[in-house]
Scaffold this active site. Structure first.
Site, short mmCIF file in Angstrom:
data_model
loop_
_atom_site.label_atom_id
_atom_site.label_comp_id
_atom_site.label_asym_id
_atom_site.label_seq_id
_atom_site.Cartn_x
_atom_site.Cartn_y
_atom_site.Cartn_z
CG ASN A 153 -0.46 -0.80 2.48
OD1 ASN A 153 0.30 -0.15 3.07
ND2 ASN A 153 -0.91 -2.01 2.70
CB SER A 181 -8.84 -2.37 1.29
OG SER A 181 -8.93 -3.88 1.61
N GLY A 182 -7.57 -4.02 -1.31
CA GLY A 182 -7.91 -5.39 -2.08
C GLY A 182 -7.94 -4.85 -3.53
CD GLU A 191 -0.82 -3.37 7.53
OE1 GLU A 191 -1.12 -2.76 8.49
OE2 GLU A 191 -0.63 -4.70 7.46
CG HIS A 242 3.46 -2.01 3.56
ND1 HIS A 242 4.49 -2.78 4.27
CD2 HIS A 242 2.40 -2.82 3.62
CE1 HIS A 242 4.10 -3.97 4.42
NE2 HIS A 242 2.88 -4.22 4.09
CG HIS A 270 4.06 -7.92 7.11
ND1 HIS A 270 2.98 -7.07 7.89
CD2 HIS A 270 3.51 -7.64 5.85
CE1 HIS A 270 2.32 -6.59 7.07
NE2 HIS A 270 2.52 -6.67 5.57
#
Ligand SMILES: [Zn+2]
Length: 171
Positions: A29, A45-46, A76, A95, A159
């Site tokens: 993101n 998101s997504g 996030e 990120h 992560h």
């Protein structure tokens, strides 16, 4: 459309991390601070990066309330928002789940300053923040604690990587 310039920069960075294989699918993101306001512009998101347009980005305030946008902001968002809150000099955050960085994150090893780019662009070893689940306040708090007041990048254990800048430009 408010924050047009920031939206385009976020969009370009999102496309860049996807085409450079720093993320797969809809992971990762990107955000920027809305100039002079307690708001950020963040990827939804997504959503597939290839199909994403400037209007699909989401504007949220520092309480994560959606100000503009028809989609849900990135999971996030707490991480991005808390960094902008604490670090007034930061205007852009990316990120990613870059494979090599993620390998260090899984091994929970700091990335040492070995290559010229790290020395010039980051200027410090990239430390690993304690593990917390994706999208949680705890993940944001752990990252912030490790970032302190001056670090520009942090690994999230098991992560990926978070990088901060005063702008979105590639050095
Ligand atoms: Zn992630």
């Amino acid at each position: 459309m408010a924050y047009e310039e920031q939206r385009l920069q976020v969009l370009n960075a999102a496309r860049e991390i996807f085409s450079s294989n720093l993320v797969t699918g809809t992971w990762g993101n990107v955000s920027m601070r809305a100039p002079g306001e307690q708001r950020l512009i963040i990827t939804p998101s997504g959503m597939n990066y290839a199909a994403m347009e400037a209007l699909d980005l989401v504007v949220v305030d520092f309480n994560l309330k959606v100000i503009e946008g028809q989609y849900k902001p990135s999971v996030e968002s707490p991480l991005h928002m808390k960094i902008y809150r604490k670090r007034p000099e930061v205007n852009a955050i990316v990120h990613v789940h870059a494979p090599f960085a993620s390998a260090f994150a899984v091994a929970r090893k700091n990335i040492p300053v070995l290559i010229e780019e790290t020395a010039q662009v980051v200027g410090h070893e990239v430390p690993v923040a304690a593990y917390a689940h994706c999208g949680t306040d705890q993940l944001a708090d752990n990252a912030l604690k490790t970032l302190g007041n001056d670090k520009k990048a942090v690994l999230l254990a098991n992560h990926g990587l978070v990088a901060l800048g005063d702008n979105m430009m590639m050095p």
